[in-house]
Design a protein around this motif. Structure first.
Motif, mmCIF file in Angstrom:
data_model
loop_
_atom_site.group_PDB
_atom_site.id
_atom_site.type_symbol
_atom_site.label_atom_id
_atom_site.label_comp_id
_atom_site.label_asym_id
_atom_site.label_seq_id
_atom_site.Cartn_x
_atom_site.Cartn_y
_atom_site.Cartn_z
ATOM 1 N N ALA A 188 0.840 -1.204 0.000
ATOM 2 C CA ALA A 188 0.000 0.000 0.000
ATOM 3 C C ALA A 188 0.874 1.253 0.000
ATOM 4 O O ALA A 188 2.072 1.198 0.276
ATOM 5 N N VAL A 189 0.245 2.351 -0.296
ATOM 6 C CA VAL A 189 0.851 3.673 -0.164
ATOM 7 C C VAL A 189 -0.118 4.521 0.641
ATOM 8 O O VAL A 189 -1.321 4.545 0.347
ATOM 9 N N GLN A 190 0.400 5.181 1.660
ATOM 10 C CA GLN A 190 -0.425 6.099 2.450
ATOM 11 C C GLN A 190 0.016 7.519 2.131
ATOM 12 O O GLN A 190 1.196 7.842 2.253
ATOM 13 N N ALA A 191 -0.948 8.336 1.711
ATOM 14 C CA ALA A 191 -0.648 9.708 1.303
ATOM 15 C C ALA A 191 -1.349 10.702 2.218
ATOM 16 O O ALA A 191 -2.492 10.495 2.617
ATOM 17 N N THR A 192 -0.632 11.768 2.526
ATOM 18 C CA THR A 192 -1.219 12.893 3.243
ATOM 19 C C THR A 192 -1.315 14.052 2.261
ATOM 20 O O THR A 192 -0.320 14.427 1.632
ATOM 21 N N THR A 193 -2.507 14.587 2.119
ATOM 22 C CA THR A 193 -2.749 15.715 1.225
ATOM 23 C C THR A 193 -3.282 16.882 2.038
ATOM 24 O O THR A 193 -4.267 16.730 2.766
ATOM 25 N N MET A 194 -2.620 18.025 1.925
ATOM 26 C CA MET A 194 -3.101 19.247 2.560
ATOM 27 C C MET A 194 -4.167 19.824 1.638
ATOM 28 O O MET A 194 -3.878 20.223 0.505
ATOM 29 N N ILE A 195 -5.398 19.820 2.115
ATOM 30 C CA ILE A 195 -6.519 20.316 1.313
ATOM 31 C C ILE A 195 -6.974 21.652 1.876
ATOM 32 O O ILE A 195 -7.232 21.781 3.074
ATOM 33 N N THR A 196 -7.066 22.615 0.993
ATOM 34 C CA THR A 196 -7.557 23.945 1.343
ATOM 35 C C THR A 196 -8.886 24.163 0.646
ATOM 36 O O THR A 196 -8.970 24.032 -0.581
ATOM 37 N N VAL A 197 -9.915 24.464 1.428
ATOM 38 C CA VAL A 197 -11.237 24.752 0.874
ATOM 39 C C VAL A 197 -11.374 26.262 0.782
ATOM 40 O O VAL A 197 -11.320 26.964 1.793
ATOM 41 N N GLU A 198 -11.525 26.748 -0.429
ATOM 42 C CA GLU A 198 -11.622 28.175 -0.696
ATOM 43 C C GLU A 198 -13.083 28.600 -0.806
ATOM 44 O O GLU A 198 -13.933 27.803 -1.208
ATOM 45 N N ILE A 199 -13.333 29.857 -0.475
ATOM 46 C CA ILE A 199 -14.649 30.466 -0.648
ATOM 47 C C ILE A 199 -14.526 31.498 -1.760
ATOM 48 O O ILE A 199 -13.603 32.325 -1.736
ATOM 49 N N GLU A 200 -15.437 31.453 -2.704
ATOM 50 C CA GLU A 200 -15.407 32.412 -3.804
ATOM 51 C C GLU A 200 -15.434 33.842 -3.256
ATOM 52 O O GLU A 200 -16.223 34.164 -2.364
ATOM 53 N N ASP A 201 -14.551 34.691 -3.768
ATOM 54 C CA ASP A 201 -14.448 36.103 -3.396
ATOM 55 C C ASP A 201 -14.053 36.322 -1.941
ATOM 56 O O ASP A 201 -14.373 37.363 -1.358
ATOM 57 N N SER A 202 -13.347 35.371 -1.341
ATOM 58 C CA SER A 202 -12.866 35.521 0.028
ATOM 59 C C SER A 202 -11.348 35.396 0.034
ATOM 60 O O SER A 202 -10.789 34.497 -0.596
ATOM 61 N N ALA A 203 -10.699 36.280 0.771
ATOM 62 C CA ALA A 203 -9.241 36.231 0.881
ATOM 63 C C ALA A 203 -8.781 35.075 1.758
ATOM 64 O O ALA A 203 -7.660 34.582 1.610
ATOM 65 N N LYS A 204 -9.639 34.634 2.677
ATOM 66 C CA LYS A 204 -9.281 33.555 3.592
ATOM 67 C C LYS A 204 -10.046 32.287 3.243
ATOM 68 O O LYS A 204 -11.207 32.343 2.846
ATOM 69 N N PRO A 205 -9.419 31.127 3.434
ATOM 70 C CA PRO A 205 -10.113 29.875 3.133
ATOM 71 C C PRO A 205 -11.174 29.533 4.172
ATOM 72 O O PRO A 205 -11.149 30.049 5.293
ATOM 73 N N ALA A 206 -12.065 28.651 3.791
ATOM 74 C CA ALA A 206 -13.067 28.143 4.728
ATOM 75 C C ALA A 206 -12.429 27.175 5.701
ATOM 76 O O ALA A 206 -12.694 27.211 6.900
ATOM 77 N N ALA A 207 -11.573 26.290 5.170
ATOM 78 C CA ALA A 207 -10.981 25.249 6.001
ATOM 79 C C ALA A 207 -9.672 24.773 5.390
ATOM 80 O O ALA A 207 -9.458 24.883 4.179
ATOM 81 N N VAL A 208 -8.842 24.230 6.259
ATOM 82 C CA VAL A 208 -7.605 23.574 5.849
ATOM 83 C C VAL A 208 -7.508 22.292 6.655
ATOM 84 O O VAL A 208 -7.740 22.298 7.871
ATOM 85 N N ALA A 209 -7.178 21.187 5.965
ATOM 86 C CA ALA A 209 -7.079 19.900 6.663
ATOM 87 C C ALA A 209 -6.066 19.010 5.964
ATOM 88 O O ALA A 209 -5.933 19.047 4.742
ATOM 89 N N GLU A 210 -5.379 18.210 6.752
ATOM 90 C CA GLU A 210 -4.518 17.182 6.202
ATOM 91 C C GLU A 210 -5.344 15.905 6.092
ATOM 92 O O GLU A 210 -5.770 15.340 7.102
ATOM 93 N N SER A 211 -5.571 15.469 4.876
ATOM 94 C CA SER A 211 -6.346 14.263 4.606
ATOM 95 C C SER A 211 -5.387 13.095 4.399
ATOM 96 O O SER A 211 -4.416 13.213 3.660
ATOM 97 N N ILE A 212 -5.656 11.980 5.072
ATOM 98 C CA ILE A 212 -4.812 10.801 4.941
ATOM 99 C C ILE A 212 -5.627 9.702 4.254
ATOM 100 O O ILE A 212 -6.698 9.324 4.732
ATOM 101 N N VAL A 213 -5.102 9.217 3.137
ATOM 102 C CA VAL A 213 -5.765 8.143 2.397
ATOM 103 C C VAL A 213 -4.759 7.022 2.172
ATOM 104 O O VAL A 213 -3.611 7.270 1.802
ATOM 105 N N ARG A 214 -5.208 5.811 2.393
ATOM 106 C CA ARG A 214 -4.374 4.629 2.163
ATOM 107 C C ARG A 214 -4.861 3.962 0.872
ATOM 108 O O ARG A 214 -6.037 3.624 0.741
ATOM 109 N N TYR A 215 -3.923 3.781 -0.060
ATOM 110 C CA TYR A 215 -4.193 3.157 -1.340
ATOM 111 C C TYR A 215 -3.614 1.749 -1.328
ATOM 112 O O TYR A 215 -2.413 1.564 -1.144
ATOM 113 N N LEU A 216 -4.474 0.742 -1.536
ATOM 114 C CA LEU A 216 -4.063 -0.655 -1.487
ATOM 115 C C LEU A 216 -3.876 -1.197 -2.899
ATOM 116 O O LEU A 216 -4.731 -1.006 -3.770
ATOM 117 N N ALA A 217 -2.766 -1.887 -3.100
ATOM 118 C CA ALA A 217 -2.440 -2.436 -4.428
ATOM 119 C C ALA A 217 -3.393 -3.562 -4.792
ATOM 120 O O ALA A 217 -4.038 -4.157 -4.000
#
Length: 150
Positions: free
Chosen positions: A121-150
């Motif tokens: 398997a491969v385990q990946a961490t992705t930093m996801i930023t949720v943006e709001i249209e016409d906003s300088a600041k994001p709604a949320a930021v999170a590190e998402s961890i997903v495990r991919y199995l061969a």
């Protein structure tokens, strides 16, 4: 959307950036359905009249609703082909930075910040930023961890 042909190609993607996704409008119906599903009926989410007089000037999405949309957005960021299964392993460092008002549009961007090779398997961490249209600041930021199995 970036398509990786297999786990080896994906494992080499450390540091790659993906997105943005398509915009998604957050409707009052979606917020109300989330409130029903979670039994979180706080007035800032479900009472438009009272919320109009409240601190945000309108009803807002639950932070956890925004978080629950990350799998939807992740499927638009990238895909790994020729695997048996992908499993949501969890989240790190979740922050709700800016409230998402009902009627706002949000989208996401991601950066693969960690790749861990596991047995079959491969385990990946992705930093996801949720943006709001016409906003300088994001709604949320999170590190998402997903495990991919061969």
């Amino acid at each position: 959307m970036k398509v990786f042909s297999d786990l080896n190609e994906f494992a080499a993607a450390l540091g790659s950036q993906h997105g943005p996704t398509d915009w998604m409008e957050i409707s009052q119906d979606r917020v109300d359905l989330f409130a029903e599903a979670t039994d979180d009926h706080q007035w800032i989410h479900v009472d438009p009249e009272r919320a109009a007089e409240g601190p945000f000037g309108a009803t807002i999405a639950h932070g956890l609703l925004t978080l629950s949309l990350l799998p939807h957005f992740s499927h638009q960021l990238y895909r790994v082909d020729n695997i048996a299964l992908a499993v949501n392993y969890g989240y790190n460092k979740v922050r709700f930075i800016t409230p998402v008002k009902v009627g706002a549009k949000i989208r996401a961007r991601g950066e693969i910040t960690a790749i861990n090779q596991l047995d079959g398997a491969v385990q990946a961490t992705t930093m996801i930023t949720v943006e709001i249209e016409d906003s300088a600041k994001p709604a949320a930021v999170a590190e998402s961890i997903v495990r991919y199995l061969a």
